[in-house]
Write a protein that holds these residues in place. Structure first.
Motif, mmCIF file in Angstrom:
data_model
loop_
_atom_site.group_PDB
_atom_site.id
_atom_site.type_symbol
_atom_site.label_atom_id
_atom_site.label_comp_id
_atom_site.label_asym_id
_atom_site.label_seq_id
_atom_site.Cartn_x
_atom_site.Cartn_y
_atom_site.Cartn_z
ATOM 1 N N TRP A 107 1.311 6.781 1.905
ATOM 2 C CA TRP A 107 0.802 8.109 2.274
ATOM 3 C C TRP A 107 0.302 8.142 3.706
ATOM 4 O O TRP A 107 -0.274 7.184 4.212
ATOM 5 C CB TRP A 107 -0.339 8.519 1.337
ATOM 6 N N PHE A 108 0.514 9.306 4.369
ATOM 7 C CA PHE A 108 0.073 9.572 5.732
ATOM 8 C C PHE A 108 -0.677 10.898 5.740
ATOM 9 O O PHE A 108 -0.367 11.793 4.958
ATOM 10 C CB PHE A 108 1.283 9.688 6.672
ATOM 11 N N TYR A 109 -1.644 11.026 6.648
ATOM 12 C CA TYR A 109 -2.397 12.277 6.746
ATOM 13 C C TYR A 109 -1.511 13.428 7.182
ATOM 14 O O TYR A 109 -0.508 13.245 7.865
ATOM 15 C CB TYR A 109 -3.569 12.134 7.713
ATOM 16 N N LYS A 110 -1.915 14.656 6.827
ATOM 17 C CA LYS A 110 -1.091 15.837 7.071
ATOM 18 C C LYS A 110 -0.851 16.124 8.540
ATOM 19 O O LYS A 110 0.097 16.792 8.878
ATOM 20 C CB LYS A 110 -1.710 17.064 6.408
ATOM 21 N N GLY A 111 -1.669 15.636 9.449
ATOM 22 C CA GLY A 111 -1.498 15.900 10.872
ATOM 23 C C GLY A 111 -0.312 15.189 11.483
ATOM 24 O O GLY A 111 -0.044 15.322 12.662
ATOM 25 N N MET A 112 0.427 14.456 10.679
ATOM 26 C CA MET A 112 1.539 13.671 11.186
ATOM 27 C C MET A 112 2.828 14.487 11.207
ATOM 28 O O MET A 112 3.716 14.292 10.407
ATOM 29 C CB MET A 112 1.725 12.419 10.326
ATOM 30 N N SER A 113 2.945 15.402 12.177
ATOM 31 C CA SER A 113 4.155 16.218 12.243
ATOM 32 C C SER A 113 5.365 15.384 12.644
ATOM 33 O O SER A 113 6.493 15.738 12.360
ATOM 34 C CB SER A 113 3.959 17.365 13.235
ATOM 35 N N ASN A 114 5.110 14.252 13.300
ATOM 36 C CA ASN A 114 6.216 13.381 13.709
ATOM 37 C C ASN A 114 6.163 12.063 12.947
ATOM 38 O O ASN A 114 6.494 11.015 13.483
ATOM 39 C CB ASN A 114 6.169 13.135 15.211
ATOM 40 N N MET A 115 5.769 12.117 11.687
ATOM 41 C CA MET A 115 5.583 10.915 10.881
ATOM 42 C C MET A 115 6.832 10.057 10.823
ATOM 43 O O MET A 115 6.765 8.859 11.035
ATOM 44 C CB MET A 115 5.178 11.289 9.461
ATOM 45 N N ILE A 116 7.978 10.645 10.570
ATOM 46 C CA ILE A 116 9.200 9.854 10.408
ATOM 47 C C ILE A 116 9.524 9.142 11.708
ATOM 48 O O ILE A 116 9.868 7.975 11.720
ATOM 49 C CB ILE A 116 10.377 10.747 9.957
ATOM 50 N N LEU A 117 9.388 9.817 12.818
ATOM 51 C CA LEU A 117 9.624 9.196 14.117
ATOM 52 C C LEU A 117 8.707 7.998 14.315
ATOM 53 O O LEU A 117 9.136 6.932 14.737
ATOM 54 C CB LEU A 117 9.397 10.222 15.236
ATOM 55 N N ASN A 118 7.433 8.158 13.981
ATOM 56 C CA ASN A 118 6.472 7.081 14.183
ATOM 57 C C ASN A 118 6.733 5.871 13.300
ATOM 58 O O ASN A 118 6.457 4.748 13.689
ATOM 59 C CB ASN A 118 5.047 7.577 13.928
#
Length: 96
Positions: A41-52
């Motif tokens: 799980w990642f926090y919701k502020g991660m709009s670029n989660m997949i990239l990161n």
């Protein structure tokens, strides 16, 4: 559901990547275990989660790994508490 699929928790906005499906163990010789998922799980502020997750970009804000019974996830999706986004494999792979 499959490995790499994305879940969005509509209550918190957090995002989760399905990592591993496994059968839980049981102490009863008459009952089998239940299927479960390990989710990162990642926090919701991660709009670029997949990239990161896949690049050297700044690290995502990780909540951590959690384990859920598969039936619990299915019920949460049916109830509208979670949204499942399926991964499409080999979408951009060119055959040579």
């Amino acid at each position: 559901m499959g490995i790499g699929d994305l879940l969005i928790d509509k209550l918190t906005g957090n995002r989760g990547l399905l990592q591993r499906r496994y059968e839980t163990t049981t102490t009863s010789k008459y009952n089998r275990g239940v299927w479960a998922w390990e989710i990162h799980w990642f926090y919701k502020g991660m709009s670029n989660m997949i990239l990161n997750v896949h690049t050297a970009s700044p690290k995502p804000q990780v909540i951590g790994f959690r384990h859920y019974a598969e039936s619990e996830l299915i019920n949460s999706i049916i109830a509208g508490d979670m949204v499942l986004y399926k991964v499409k494999y080999n979408v951009h792979v060119q055959k040579g």
